[in-house]
Structures are given as C-alpha cells and as structure tokens.
Design a protein around this motif. Structure first.
Motif, PDB file in Angstrom:
ATOM      1  N   ALA A  29       0.847  -1.183   0.000  1.00 22.84           N
ATOM      2  CA  ALA A  29       0.000   0.000   0.000  1.00 22.84           C
ATOM      3  C   ALA A  29       0.878   1.227   0.000  1.00 22.84           C
ATOM      4  O   ALA A  29       1.891   1.302   0.680  1.00 22.84           O
ATOM      5  CB  ALA A  29      -0.896  -0.007   1.227  1.00 22.84           C
ATOM      6  N   HIS A  31       0.261   3.972   1.175  1.00 20.06           N
ATOM      7  CA  HIS A  31       0.157   4.755   2.397  1.00 20.06           C
ATOM      8  C   HIS A  31      -0.381   3.872   3.501  1.00 20.06           C
ATOM      9  O   HIS A  31      -1.292   3.105   3.305  1.00 20.06           O
ATOM     10  CB  HIS A  31      -0.771   5.947   2.173  1.00 20.06           C
ATOM     11  N   ALA A  32       0.173   3.987   4.651  1.00 23.01           N
ATOM     12  CA  ALA A  32      -0.326   3.231   5.789  1.00 23.01           C
ATOM     13  C   ALA A  32      -1.643   3.828   6.246  1.00 23.01           C
ATOM     14  O   ALA A  32      -2.024   4.928   5.881  1.00 23.01           O
ATOM     15  CB  ALA A  32       0.694   3.279   6.927  1.00 23.01           C
ATOM     16  N   HIS A  33      -2.360   3.055   7.025  1.00 28.05           N
ATOM     17  CA  HIS A  33      -3.633   3.540   7.541  1.00 28.05           C
ATOM     18  C   HIS A  33      -3.415   4.831   8.305  1.00 28.05           C
ATOM     19  O   HIS A  33      -2.536   4.943   9.143  1.00 28.05           O
ATOM     20  CB  HIS A  33      -4.261   2.491   8.459  1.00 28.05           C
ATOM     21  N   GLY A  50      -3.136  -0.435  -3.747  1.00 27.25           N
ATOM     22  CA  GLY A  50      -2.853  -0.422  -2.323  1.00 27.25           C
ATOM     23  C   GLY A  50      -3.922   0.289  -1.517  1.00 27.25           C
ATOM     24  O   GLY A  50      -4.338  -0.178  -0.449  1.00 27.25           O
ATOM     25  N   LEU A  51      -4.410   1.424  -2.017  1.00 31.86           N
ATOM     26  CA  LEU A  51      -5.456   2.164  -1.314  1.00 31.86           C
ATOM     27  C   LEU A  51      -6.748   1.371  -1.225  1.00 31.86           C
ATOM     28  O   LEU A  51      -7.457   1.410  -0.221  1.00 31.86           O
ATOM     29  CB  LEU A  51      -5.692   3.502  -2.016  1.00 31.86           C
ATOM     30  N   ASP A  54      -6.336  -1.462   1.389  1.00 32.74           N
ATOM     31  CA  ASP A  54      -6.337  -0.982   2.778  1.00 32.74           C
ATOM     32  C   ASP A  54      -7.746  -0.804   3.326  1.00 32.74           C
ATOM     33  O   ASP A  54      -7.941  -0.747   4.544  1.00 32.74           O
ATOM     34  CB  ASP A  54      -5.586   0.345   2.872  1.00 32.74           C
ATOM     35  N   ARG A  55      -8.736  -0.706   2.433  1.00 27.96           N
ATOM     36  CA  ARG A  55     -10.098  -0.480   2.878  1.00 27.96           C
ATOM     37  C   ARG A  55     -10.928  -1.763   2.897  1.00 27.96           C
ATOM     38  O   ARG A  55     -12.135  -1.721   3.076  1.00 27.96           O
ATOM     39  CB  ARG A  55     -10.768   0.551   1.971  1.00 27.96           C
ATOM     40  N   ASN A  57     -11.728  -5.678   4.313  1.00 30.11           N
ATOM     41  CA  ASN A  57     -11.619  -6.601   5.439  1.00 30.11           C
ATOM     42  C   ASN A  57     -11.732  -8.017   4.877  1.00 30.11           C
ATOM     43  O   ASN A  57     -12.801  -8.437   4.426  1.00 30.11           O
ATOM     44  CB  ASN A  57     -12.737  -6.341   6.457  1.00 30.11           C
ATOM     45  N   ARG A 474      -4.377 -11.010   0.046  1.00 31.11           N
ATOM     46  CA  ARG A 474      -4.201  -9.708  -0.574  1.00 31.11           C
ATOM     47  C   ARG A 474      -3.724  -9.858  -2.021  1.00 31.11           C
ATOM     48  O   ARG A 474      -4.053  -9.034  -2.881  1.00 31.11           O
ATOM     49  CB  ARG A 474      -3.205  -8.876   0.229  1.00 31.11           C
TER      50      ARG A 474
END
Length: 881
Positions: A29, A31-33, A50-51, A54-55, A57, A474
């Motif tokens: 990703a 950017h990290a959370h 990646g974005l 990150d969203r 589950n 992932r």
C-alpha cells in the motif's frame, strides 16, 4: 539476420521480472492507515491497488466464484480516496487537450448510469440503481483513467523524427562506403523504430532503404514486405518506379511470375519513365519469360507412398475427477506424442519475438504506433494475422500499460497473456449464444452448459484447472483489482465491447458495466489458471546482454550472411538460454499430470509445441510433465516442492516418495574433502544464499573478499574447504589475454578434478567460463590461440559434455548450448570428436527451435563437415533421429 534479438533494442522498462510460478507479492500500500492520501494526479497503479486493499476486510469476503468476488469488492470502491474538488476537476476537464485524452476512441458523452455492481462503479449492488447512490466522488474508475492519461504523457517522447533521420543517413553512408548490408540494415531498422507515427514519411523512407539492403542480402521476401510498408506509409510518388522495380525483382527471385508481371505492367504504365528504368523493366520481363519456360513440375510423393499413422498417440483420461493424458498405444523413445499450437502466447521481454508466430530470429516489422519495441512481427503477413488482437492492445502498448503491471506484480506478461486468452476466445463463445442472454445467464452458461462444448476452442481454455487459495489473500484481491483495470481499459480505450455486442443476438444488449464485470471475472479466472500449471515457459536461445560483446548496432558482427554465422561465433548465438515467450496449450500440455521425473521432452518452435517420449511408454501409461523449473536431476526436492506449492500442485510422484529423494540431484554436487586426513566424499548441507547448492552463482560466495571464507563445510571432519583451485581460476580469468594466466586456468581446472567428483555440475560451469573468455580473446585479436591451446580447450569441453547429458539429457537445449562452444573449437582448429559424439550432437538439433536448427546446420556445413569430408558425413539434412 541483423537486429534479430538483442536485449539492447528493448526498452529497459520491458525487462521487468517475467512471469513466475510463485504468486506475486501483494502490492505494498502506498500509504499506511491514517496517512494522508496521495493526490489523484500522482497516483501510481501500486497506489491505486494499495489504497483499495487498505479499505478491505478479508474476513468479510465470502464468495463462490470470481463474479461474486468482484461484486463484493464494489462497495469498497465507493470509499473516498483523495478529497474531490468538483471545480478543479471541471477546470482540468475543460482545458485538457483532446489529443492528450487517455482514450483511443472518442467519448460518446453518455453518463454511465448502467454500472450494475461493477468494481469501482457508482452502485452498491444490482438492487440499487446508480442514480440513487450517485455521490461527488473521484472513484476507482476515474483514478484509473487519470493513470492512463499520465502513462500517455510519460511515453509521448519515445520517438523522434530527427533521430530517425540521423539513423537513416548513417545507414545510407555506411552502405555507400562499406557496402556492409547487414550493418546498414541494423541502422535502418533503428530508424523505423524511432520514426514517429504522426509523420509516417520517415518510416516509409527507412523501410524503402532497408528493402534495398535486404535484397542485396538475398532476403527477397522481407525486401518485398519493406516495399509494401513504404508504399502504405506514403512513400514519395516521384520515387514510385524505384519501389515498383524492386518489387518486380523480388517477385522474380521468389519465382512468383504472375506478381512480377503485375509490377512490370504497373511500371510500363507510369508516365515519363526514364530510359534506365524502362531498360531495366524490359530486362526483368525477359528474365521472367525465360524462367517461365524453364519451369518444370516437381515430382510429388503420393499419399500411398507415405508411411502414416493417423491414430492419435494420446487421449484424455479422468483420474480423481481431473482430466489427464495417457497413451493410446505403445511408444518408443523419441516417438512423437503430440503437436499443438498455442491458443495464446506473449513474448517474455528477454528478446525479440514475433508477436504472432513466436519465432525469435527475423527482420522486425513493428507497429508504427507502438512506443515499446516488443511489438514486432517477422513479416507483414504475421502482422495482418495478429491485427484483431493488436488492435485491442495497441493503445496499451503506446502507454506501456502491460509493463506497468510489472512494477506492482513483477509479472506483466502473465496479465497480458490472460488478456489475450479473453479477447481471442470470448467473441467466439458469444457467437454460439442463441437466446437473449443476461450477464447472470452468460456467467451461468460459461460455468455450465458451454463448458462441455468440444466445438468451441475457448471452452477448452475455460476447462483448465486453476489455483484455488484456501483463504482470500491480498494477492488475490490485488489481481482482482488489476483485472478490473484491464476491463476498464477494454471499455474506455478499445472497441472490444462493441465487438461483443455484435457477437450476440440482435435483440440482446448488456451495459458497459455488465461487460466490465463479466470480462474482469474471466480475466481473474485466467490469471488463476496461469498461476497454476497452464502457464508454459517457452525456452530458446537469446543473445547475451553484455555490452562488451554487442552494442545496440553491432549484432551484424555475428553474421557472414543471413542464417550463416561467422566462424567461431556459434557460442555467442547459443550461449544463453532463457524464456522467450509464455504460452497456453489448453488441450495438451495443460492436461498433463505433474511428475518430477517427466516422461516427455518438449520442443518449442515459435507457437508450436512438440512433445516426444523420453523413454519407451507402454499403451495406457500416463503422460507426465515436470511443472517446476527443474526436474529431480536439476533441483532438490525441497526447492521443487516450494515452487510447486506456490502453483497449487501437490507432488506425490515416485521421485519424491522414495527414501533418497535427492539422490539423483546430489550426484551432481559431490565433493572430496581437501583435508588430507579426511578425504571423504560428501554432499554439503544447504548453503545460505545459494539455492540448489550452486554457490558459484551467488556473489555472496564468489567476491574476492570471500577468498578462503568458510563456504563449504565437510560434514565428516568439520573442516572448511579451501577451494584454492576456484580462487586461482577466478583471479586468472580476469587477465586471460596472457598465456601465463591461461596456463593457470588450465592448471586450476586440473586441480578441481581432485575435489569435484564424477558428474559435478561445477565442472561444466568452469569449462564454459574458460572457453567463453578464451574464444573472446581469440575473436578480438588480443591473442591468437594456437592448436595446442585449442586442443586443450576442446578436451576440457569434451569431458564436460557427458555431465550435461547426464543432468539434462541429450534431447535438451542445454546440451546444444554447451556443445556450441565445442563446435567453435572444432571450426577454428584441427580438433575433432569421434563419430558417435558428432552424431549425438547432430541428433540433438531436432530438439531446438526450427530457425536455430537451420543456423546450426549451416554452421555445420560451412565449418565442421569439411573437416570430416573423408569420413563421408556429407549433408546432415538426411540425418534421422
């Protein structure tokens, strides 16, 4: 043969790691959370994926197939990415130059309210309309389109009219002064690659000039194609008689008398034809008439005279609810089991490969619009045959879309291969749909009734096994998002969905969102199949990438004439073996069961796969192929199982079940302890940073600072092996122009015999390195080797060849790679091998690509056969395997 397959001619971006059996690493990703999102204009593909990941589950994703997975991903796409500035977006849209639009076809201006459940769409599920859920968001699709735009801006400068003109003039000067046709052809080829599409005259002139030098080389078919390319691209009309005269001359050389007369008629009807052209026209006409009179019919062998066996050597059997192949009759060693054409194929990026037929030795005919140099063809005919697929890929190649996937996944060719499987097969499948379908009905038919159809080629692709992951990863989700990126590309940058609509019944219509969803699901399925065992690596020879040997415009140094190498240069053509393309054989190789001890030998010649029996096979026996990159002779069981597990293959073959499973592998890695008090024979334990015990391939072991380091430990006495012979060899190899240093090399190889036992693989490596350096010294004129040294080199490589046969087999391309060095020694000296050894080498040529087989035959006829003339070798064309 200039400009055939050098790394130097390929964009650096194309040399990303090729497709591998292991699953791709999940894209990190960007950017990290909790970190601020990146602005939309600077998002990369890795950022986009990646974005989105990150969203998500992973625990909430429960699905039964690819279509349902993509439907589940849709809500996640509605989460806000960078803040949306409506005024700024509108301003950017109004000031955007139409020529810089990211689409290869104009927008129709419609608002896409029909995105039903598509990944990145504006609706949550098929039950909620897009109008009801519209929000002022910059969604996944919009970011993808902006990313396309940015790629186009980055690749706009790859071509240069000025550079193309400079290369063309350099070729003209070289041809006039030196009359070096092959070198001039190289420069004209570079001029064609550099010519911008917006000014096709530059490309037309380069094609016309290259046609002249190819005619001088005797490459009449390629010269004729160049003439046609020049005319297509707007060659100046005042020079038309020159091109037409060359076309007529080429047609005459090709014995196409009707075509020759057609061009001569065109010449005679050109107004104001000067005396020189008129005289040459009548001369060609006379030659044509003379040859027509002398023409005679060749005797044709009748079908009754041929020994044929129409019975197929294999059939599809079912074991454990999975299909496999088995023999239908007893087959002897080297017997043909099957031949098949790839249903889809992509170049690997390691060398130049014809995008249609898959051969790697040719004069390239590129697409003038594509910015990268991987899209080349061996003829206009191949370019025409591949046009339906290339029309869908052309814009992607212009912006280097497929190469960009390599920055995220490390396997851009796998995604492109899945893309080709889809676009070449889905239209055929839809033409068999008789009723008005919906997306769900189509998907149900693809997984049901259509799956068993034997008359539809694409159905055999859909039936192939695929990698099934126990848990959603992932990696899988990243590939699903990548599939949707490709589906967006098909929707917005091609006319593919229009083609699909035309394939369906007249009354049928699916929305773009439904087509995107369906195509993304099929792409994800094909990727899963390629991650399993359907991805076949086609290996062949490639020219070395070392610039010390070849600069971008010096491949001509290899050739004495087309398909004929200069003396002592065979090892440069055949010294490197790599994967040149990836292919899918849905009805043959993909149906083979895995075994680490394969029963077939695979020969790849372009798109064609020929499988021959490695041993005698009784009727009804299974046909097995090793889907790891090495069999039980070439890799340890642990290394093989790691590779196979990543491809979803659970190996239970006989070679892996025996108690001493690595016995066959270890016999190529046995050492005698150099401790005089021990002298025991051993196989070292696993070496850190040296897979498969090949420590000589790792810089962690071969750098000078490791001289004397504890690399290999004897398990009997615990002493570190000094390997003094290896360090002496490495040091002397640097200055092998000196006879003193070469004598140290010979002495080091002799000393290695005391520690490297029997068939040790390192013996072959040392022999090859020695010959490579000594032949380079001789070739460059720094030192001329005498007969004593050539005899020494010949004896060393001759002693190493049985090791290669034991490890790889006499039907392998590795064996041919190594005896190419031996043939160069025989060509340059009086050294000879015996009859049996020579015939084994000649027979091995049946197992390499046909274009390379012809080159080896010519090399044999030119330099090797004369040395055996008294022994009646003659022509090897009649050699039977």
């Amino acid at each position: 043969m200039a400009s055939s397959s050098s790394f130097a001619h390929v964009n650096n971006k194309c040399n990303q790691p090729a497709a591998t059996a292991a699953p791709p690493p999940p894209p990190a990703a960007a950017h990290a959370h909790g970190h601020a999102p990146v602005s939309g204009s600077s998002l990369t593909l890795g950022d986009l994926i990646g974005l989105q990941l990150d969203r998500l589950n992973l625990n909430d994703l429960h699905y039964k197939d690819e279509l349902q997975l993509l439907l589940l991903l849709a809500p996640a796409q509605r989460q806000k990415l960078p803040p949306y500035d409506k005024d700024k977006e509108q301003e950017e849209h109004e000031h955007r130059d139409k020529d810089e639009a990211p689409l290869s076809r104009p927008e129709n201006g419609e608002v896409e309210d029909d995105l039903i459940g598509a990944v990145g769409g504006l609706s949550i599920s098929p039950t909620v309309t897009a109008t009801a859920t519209r929000e002022p968001l910059v969604d996944f699709r919009t970011h993808v389109l902006k990313w396309f735009q940015r790629l186009r801006e980055q690749t706009a400068h790859f071509k240069s009219e000025e550079e193309s003109r400079r290369m063309r003039e350099a070729g003209n000067d070289l041809y006039r002064k030196e009359r070096h046709s092959l070198k001039a052809s190289d420069l004209f080829t570079e001029a064609i690659f550099l010519a911008p599409a917006r000014n096709s005259l530059a490309a037309a002139l380069a094609h016309a000039n290259r046609s002249l030098v190819l005619y001088d080389c005797g490459m009449y078919s390629e010269s004729y194609d160049d003439c046609l390319c020049a005319l297509d691209l707007g060659y100046p009309e005042e020079y038309l008689p020159l091109i037409k005269l060359r076309q007529a001359a080429c047609a005459l050389k090709l014995r196409n008398f009707a075509l020759c007369e057609e061009h001569l008629h065109e010449l005679l009807h050109i107004a104001e034809l000067n005396e020189v052209f008129e005289s040459r026209t009548h001369e060609l006409w006379h030659q044509c008439e003379v040859l027509k009179v002398e023409r005679f019919e060749m005797a044709v062998q009748t079908g009754d005279d041929l020994q044929t066996n129409d019975t197929k050597a294999f059939e599809i059997a079912w074991m454990d609810n999975r299909s496999s192949l088995q023999t239908t009759r007893a087959l002897s060693k080297n017997a043909l089991i099957f031949e098949s054409e790839a249903v889809a194929m992509v170049p690997s990026g390691n060398c130049r490969v014809c995008d249609n037929c898959g051969i790697s030795q040719f004069i390239p005919f590129p697409c003038i619009y594509c910015s990268n140099r991987l899209v080349v063809y061996c003829s206009r005919q191949c370019r025409f045959k591949h046009a339906p697929i290339h029309a869908l890929e052309c814009f992607g190649h212009q912006i280097e879309l497929f190469e960009s996937f390599g920055e995220v996944f490390g396997m851009p060719r796998l995604l492109q291969l899945a893309f080709r499987m889809l676009v070449s097969g889905l239209p055929e499948l839809l033409s068999h749909c008789r009723k008005k379908p919906t997306m769900n009905k189509l998907w149900g038919a693809i997984n049901g009734a259509l799956l068993d159809r034997q008359d539809i080629a694409y159905c055999s692709v859909l039936r192939m096994e695929q990698l099934h992951e126990e848990k959603t990863s992932r990696t899988l989700l990243a590939l699903a998002l990548a599939s949707h990126v490709l589906a967006i590309y098909l929707s917005k940058c091609t006319t593919f969905f229009d083609q699909l609509e035309h394939s369906l019944p007249t009354a049928s219509r699916l929305s773009n969102g439904e087509w995107e969803l369906l195509c993304a699901a099929l792409l994800l399925r094909h990727i899963g199949q390629l991650r399993h065992k359907s991805l076949i690596r086609c290996r062949s020879f490639v020219l070395p990438a070392d610039p010390h040997i070849f600069s971008p415009y010096q491949e001509f140094q290899l050739w004495a004439a087309p398909n004929r190498l200069q003396e002592g240069h065979l090892h440069l053509l055949a010294g490197e073996v790599a994967v040149v393309s990836y292919a899918v054989y849905s009805e043959t190789m993909s149906l083979c069961r895995h075994s680490c001890s394969s029963t077939i030998c695979s020969k790849f010649s372009g798109r064609k796969l020929t499988a021959l029996a490695l041993m005698d096979l009784p009727s009804g026996s299974g046909i097995y192929n090793c889907f790891a990159t090495g069999n039980d002779h070439q890799m340890s069981r642990e290394e093989r199982h790691i590779q196979l597990k990543s491809r979803g293959i659970d190996c239970n073959c006989t070679s892996c079940q025996i108690s001493q499973a690595d016995e066959q592998f270890h016999k190529f890695h046995r050492y005698r302890c150099d401790n005089s008090k021990c002298m025991e024979i051993f196989v070292p334990n696993a070496l850190h940073n040296a897979p498969n015990l090949r420590w000589w391939l790792s810089e962690d072991y071969t750098q000078p600072e490791h001289n004397g380091a504890e690399l290999i430990m004897c398990p009997h006495c615990g002493e570190a092996q000094k390997l003094e012979w290896f360090w002496a060899f490495q040091t002397a190899l640097i200055d092998c122009e000196l006879i003193e240093e070469r004598c140290k090399l010979y002495a080091a190889i002799e000393r290695s015999e005391n520690q490297l036992m029997d068939l040790h693989e390192c013996k072959v490596v040392l022999a090859r390195l020695l010959l490579e350096q000594c032949l380079m010294v001789h070739r460059e004129g720094a030192t001329v080797l005498d007969d004593w040294e050539f005899n020494k080199l010949g004896s060393i490589m001759r002693a190493a060849l049985p090791n290669v046969v034991s490890q790889y087999g006499s039907q392998s391309i590795e064996y041919v790679k190594h005896f190419a060095y031996f043939w160069d020694v025989m060509a340059l000296s009086t050294y000879k091998c015996n009859d049996r050894e020579l015939m084994q080498m000649l027979n091995a040529l049946e197992f390499i690509a046909d274009e390379y087989k012809d080159i080896f035959i010519n090399y044999y006829e030119d330099y090797i056969a004369p040395k055996f003339a008294e022994e009646s070798y003659g022509s090897i064309v009649d050699t039977q395997v």
